[in-house]
Design an enzyme around this catalytic site. Sequence first.
Site, PDB file in Angstrom:
ATOM      1  CG  ASP A  24      44.972 -23.238 -56.371  1.00 55.09           C
ATOM      2  OD1 ASP A  24      45.147 -22.724 -57.322  1.00 55.09           O
ATOM      3  OD2 ASP A  24      44.991 -22.812 -54.885  1.00 55.09           O
ATOM      4  NE  ARG A  43      44.338 -15.226 -52.878  1.00 55.25           N
ATOM      5  CZ  ARG A  43      44.565 -15.866 -53.834  1.00 55.25           C
ATOM      6  NH1 ARG A  43      45.123 -15.302 -54.797  1.00 55.25           N
ATOM      7  NH2 ARG A  43      44.108 -17.373 -53.821  1.00 55.25           N
ATOM      8  CB  SER A  74      48.227 -22.098 -60.773  1.00 52.36           C
ATOM      9  OG  SER A  74      48.266 -20.428 -60.351  1.00 52.36           O
ATOM     10  CG  ASN A  75      42.917 -18.763 -61.741  1.00 58.26           C
ATOM     11  OD1 ASN A  75      42.672 -19.347 -62.680  1.00 58.26           O
ATOM     12  ND2 ASN A  75      42.157 -18.074 -60.814  1.00 58.26           N
TER      13      ASN A  75
END
Length: 222
Positions: free
Chosen positions: A11, A42, A117-118
Amino acid sequence: MTASVKAFVFDVYGTLFDVYSVKEKADELYNGKGYEISMLWRQKQLEYSFLRQLMGKYDTFSNITRDSLRYTLYYLNIQSDSEKEQLLIDAYKHLSLFPEVKDVLTQLKHKKLAVFSNGSRDMLDPLIEYSSLRQLFDKIISVDDIKQYKPTPASYGHALHTLGLEREEILFMSSNGWDISGARNFGFKTAWINRKKLPLEELDVNPHHIYSDLSHILEWVN
Protein backbone atom coordinates in the site's frame (compact mmCIF):
# COMPACT_ATOMS: atom_id res chain seq x y z
CA MET A 1 7.95 -19.07 4.62
CA THR A 2 9.46 -17.09 1.73
CA ALA A 3 9.31 -19.83 -0.89
CA SER A 4 5.63 -19.43 -1.70
CA VAL A 5 5.74 -15.61 -1.88
CA LYS A 6 6.34 -14.41 -5.43
CA ALA A 7 5.39 -10.75 -5.08
CA PHE A 8 5.75 -8.15 -2.34
CA VAL A 9 2.90 -5.67 -2.71
CA PHE A 10 2.80 -2.39 -0.78
CA ASP A 11 0.00 0.00 0.00
CA VAL A 12 1.16 3.59 -0.50
CA TYR A 13 -0.49 6.12 1.81
CA GLY A 14 0.56 5.57 5.41
CA THR A 15 2.67 2.55 4.49
CA LEU A 16 5.43 3.95 2.28
CA PHE A 17 4.57 7.63 2.65
CA ASP A 18 3.57 9.66 5.71
CA VAL A 19 0.21 11.26 4.85
CA TYR A 20 0.55 13.57 7.85
CA SER A 21 3.70 15.15 6.45
CA VAL A 22 1.36 17.67 4.76
CA LYS A 23 1.22 19.24 8.21
CA GLU A 24 4.23 21.46 7.46
CA LYS A 25 2.67 23.00 4.35
CA ALA A 26 -0.68 23.36 6.11
CA ASP A 27 1.04 25.11 9.02
CA GLU A 28 2.63 27.54 6.58
CA LEU A 29 -0.59 28.27 4.69
CA TYR A 30 -3.04 28.29 7.58
CA ASN A 31 -1.29 29.87 10.53
CA GLY A 32 -0.24 26.84 12.58
CA LYS A 33 -3.37 24.76 11.96
CA GLY A 34 -1.42 21.98 10.27
CA TYR A 35 -2.00 19.24 12.81
CA GLU A 36 -5.77 19.71 12.91
CA ILE A 37 -6.00 19.95 9.13
CA SER A 38 -3.85 16.90 8.43
CA MET A 39 -5.75 14.70 10.87
CA LEU A 40 -9.28 15.56 9.78
CA TRP A 41 -8.32 15.70 6.10
CA ARG A 42 -7.09 12.11 6.16
CA GLN A 43 -10.12 10.94 8.11
CA LYS A 44 -12.55 12.50 5.61
CA GLN A 45 -10.48 11.32 2.63
CA LEU A 46 -10.94 7.70 3.71
CA GLU A 47 -14.56 8.25 4.71
CA TYR A 48 -15.47 9.76 1.35
CA SER A 49 -13.85 6.92 -0.59
CA PHE A 50 -15.81 4.37 1.47
CA LEU A 51 -19.05 6.32 1.17
CA ARG A 52 -18.75 6.81 -2.57
CA GLN A 53 -18.08 3.10 -2.99
CA LEU A 54 -21.18 2.22 -0.97
CA MET A 55 -23.30 4.80 -2.79
CA GLY A 56 -22.15 3.61 -6.21
CA LYS A 57 -20.87 7.11 -7.01
CA TYR A 58 -17.20 6.56 -7.78
CA ASP A 59 -14.92 9.57 -8.13
CA THR A 60 -11.15 9.73 -8.43
CA PHE A 61 -9.03 9.83 -5.30
CA SER A 62 -7.68 13.21 -6.39
CA ASN A 63 -11.20 14.67 -6.44
CA ILE A 64 -12.01 13.01 -3.12
CA THR A 65 -8.82 14.47 -1.66
CA ARG A 66 -9.88 17.96 -2.77
CA ASP A 67 -13.44 17.52 -1.48
CA SER A 68 -12.25 16.24 1.89
CA LEU A 69 -9.84 19.17 2.21
CA ARG A 70 -12.65 21.63 1.58
CA TYR A 71 -14.83 19.90 4.16
CA THR A 72 -11.96 20.06 6.64
CA LEU A 73 -11.43 23.77 6.13
CA TYR A 74 -15.15 24.50 6.45
CA TYR A 75 -15.38 22.36 9.58
CA LEU A 76 -12.43 24.12 11.19
CA ASN A 77 -13.84 27.52 10.15
CA ILE A 78 -10.68 28.36 8.22
CA GLN A 79 -10.89 30.98 5.48
CA SER A 80 -9.21 29.75 2.33
CA ASP A 81 -8.99 30.27 -1.43
CA SER A 82 -8.42 28.08 -4.46
CA GLU A 83 -4.73 28.98 -4.70
CA LYS A 84 -3.98 27.87 -1.13
CA GLU A 85 -6.03 24.72 -1.57
CA GLN A 86 -4.10 23.83 -4.72
CA LEU A 87 -0.78 24.32 -2.94
CA LEU A 88 -1.88 21.90 -0.25
CA ILE A 89 -3.19 19.40 -2.81
CA ASP A 90 0.20 19.61 -4.55
CA ALA A 91 1.86 18.79 -1.23
CA TYR A 92 0.18 15.37 -1.45
CA LYS A 93 2.45 14.66 -4.43
CA HIS A 94 5.51 15.33 -2.25
CA LEU A 95 4.77 13.35 0.90
CA SER A 96 7.70 12.24 3.05
CA LEU A 97 8.86 8.64 2.90
CA PHE A 98 9.08 6.78 6.18
CA PRO A 99 12.76 6.49 7.18
CA GLU A 100 13.25 2.78 6.49
CA VAL A 101 11.46 2.57 3.14
CA LYS A 102 14.25 3.13 0.62
CA ASP A 103 16.63 0.75 2.36
CA VAL A 104 14.02 -1.99 2.61
CA LEU A 105 12.95 -1.68 -1.02
CA THR A 106 16.56 -1.65 -2.19
CA GLN A 107 17.24 -4.88 -0.30
CA LEU A 108 14.15 -6.42 -1.91
CA LYS A 109 14.93 -5.24 -5.43
CA HIS A 110 15.68 -8.78 -6.64
CA LYS A 111 12.08 -9.69 -5.77
CA LYS A 112 8.89 -8.83 -7.67
CA LEU A 113 7.68 -5.56 -6.12
CA ALA A 114 4.47 -3.63 -6.68
CA VAL A 115 2.39 -0.88 -5.14
CA PHE A 116 -1.37 -1.21 -4.92
CA SER A 117 -3.21 1.96 -3.98
CA ASN A 118 -6.55 3.72 -3.82
CA GLY A 119 -4.68 6.71 -5.25
CA SER A 120 -5.61 7.74 -8.77
CA ARG A 121 -2.72 7.92 -11.20
CA ASP A 122 -2.64 11.72 -11.30
CA MET A 123 -1.67 11.58 -7.61
CA LEU A 124 0.15 8.27 -7.44
CA ASP A 125 2.55 8.51 -10.39
CA PRO A 126 4.00 11.96 -9.48
CA LEU A 127 4.42 10.91 -5.86
CA ILE A 128 6.40 7.80 -6.71
CA GLU A 129 8.45 9.54 -9.41
CA TYR A 130 9.36 12.41 -7.08
CA SER A 131 10.50 9.99 -4.38
CA SER A 132 12.83 8.23 -6.87
CA LEU A 133 11.24 4.85 -6.12
CA ARG A 134 9.79 4.16 -9.56
CA GLN A 135 12.69 2.04 -10.79
CA LEU A 136 12.28 -0.32 -7.81
CA PHE A 137 8.74 -1.39 -8.70
CA ASP A 138 7.63 -3.84 -11.36
CA LYS A 139 4.01 -2.69 -11.21
CA ILE A 140 2.14 0.42 -10.10
CA ILE A 141 -1.46 -0.70 -9.54
CA SER A 142 -4.29 1.78 -9.01
CA VAL A 143 -7.90 0.96 -8.20
CA ASP A 144 -8.82 3.83 -10.53
CA ASP A 145 -8.26 1.42 -13.43
CA ILE A 146 -11.42 -0.46 -12.44
CA LYS A 147 -13.09 2.20 -10.27
CA GLN A 148 -13.42 -0.05 -7.23
CA TYR A 149 -11.90 1.16 -3.97
CA LYS A 150 -10.20 -1.06 -1.46
CA PRO A 151 -11.35 -2.95 0.57
CA THR A 152 -13.77 -4.36 -2.05
CA PRO A 153 -12.92 -7.88 -3.25
CA ALA A 154 -12.98 -6.53 -6.83
CA SER A 155 -10.11 -4.17 -6.05
CA TYR A 156 -7.87 -6.95 -4.74
CA GLY A 157 -8.94 -9.08 -7.69
CA HIS A 158 -7.63 -6.36 -10.00
CA ALA A 159 -4.24 -6.49 -8.29
CA LEU A 160 -4.22 -10.26 -8.52
CA HIS A 161 -5.05 -10.21 -12.24
CA THR A 162 -2.41 -7.55 -12.91
CA LEU A 163 0.28 -9.59 -11.17
CA GLY A 164 -0.78 -12.88 -12.76
CA LEU A 165 -0.22 -14.90 -9.59
CA GLU A 166 -2.21 -16.99 -7.13
CA ARG A 167 -3.62 -15.25 -4.06
CA GLU A 168 -1.36 -17.07 -1.62
CA GLU A 169 1.72 -16.07 -3.67
CA ILE A 170 1.25 -12.40 -2.75
CA LEU A 171 2.40 -10.78 0.47
CA PHE A 172 0.41 -7.57 0.89
CA MET A 173 1.59 -4.89 3.30
CA SER A 174 -0.40 -1.93 4.62
CA SER A 175 -0.41 0.32 7.66
CA ASN A 176 -4.20 0.50 7.41
CA GLY A 177 -6.01 -2.13 9.45
CA TRP A 178 -9.10 -2.00 7.24
CA ASP A 179 -6.93 -2.61 4.15
CA ILE A 180 -5.25 -5.61 5.75
CA SER A 181 -8.66 -7.00 6.73
CA GLY A 182 -9.83 -6.67 3.14
CA ALA A 183 -6.70 -8.29 1.72
CA ARG A 184 -6.77 -11.18 4.20
CA ASN A 185 -10.45 -11.71 3.49
CA PHE A 186 -9.62 -11.89 -0.23
CA GLY A 187 -6.92 -14.48 0.35
CA PHE A 188 -3.61 -12.63 0.23
CA LYS A 189 -0.85 -13.25 2.73
CA THR A 190 -0.81 -10.11 4.86
CA ALA A 191 1.57 -8.10 6.99
CA TRP A 192 0.11 -5.21 8.95
CA ILE A 193 2.63 -2.41 9.36
CA ASN A 194 1.20 -1.16 12.63
CA ARG A 195 3.14 2.09 12.94
CA LYS A 196 0.77 3.55 15.53
CA LYS A 197 0.48 0.47 17.77
CA LEU A 198 -3.26 0.28 17.20
CA PRO A 199 -5.51 -2.58 18.32
CA LEU A 200 -6.63 -5.19 15.83
CA GLU A 201 -9.74 -4.43 13.83
CA GLU A 202 -12.79 -6.35 15.08
CA LEU A 203 -13.64 -7.80 11.66
CA ASP A 204 -12.90 -11.50 12.25
CA VAL A 205 -9.99 -11.44 9.79
CA ASN A 206 -6.61 -10.88 11.44
CA PRO A 207 -3.30 -10.28 9.65
CA HIS A 208 -0.88 -13.14 9.22
CA HIS A 209 1.93 -10.95 10.61
CA ILE A 210 2.18 -7.66 12.49
CA TYR A 211 5.27 -5.44 12.31
CA SER A 212 6.05 -2.02 13.73
CA ASP A 213 7.65 -0.86 10.47
CA LEU A 214 8.72 -2.22 7.09
CA SER A 215 12.24 -3.17 8.15
CA HIS A 216 10.89 -6.41 9.63
CA ILE A 217 9.80 -7.51 6.13
CA LEU A 218 13.44 -8.32 5.46
CA GLU A 219 13.02 -11.53 7.43
CA TRP A 220 11.18 -12.76 4.31
CA VAL A 221 14.33 -12.43 2.21
CA ASN A 222 16.12 -15.70 1.51
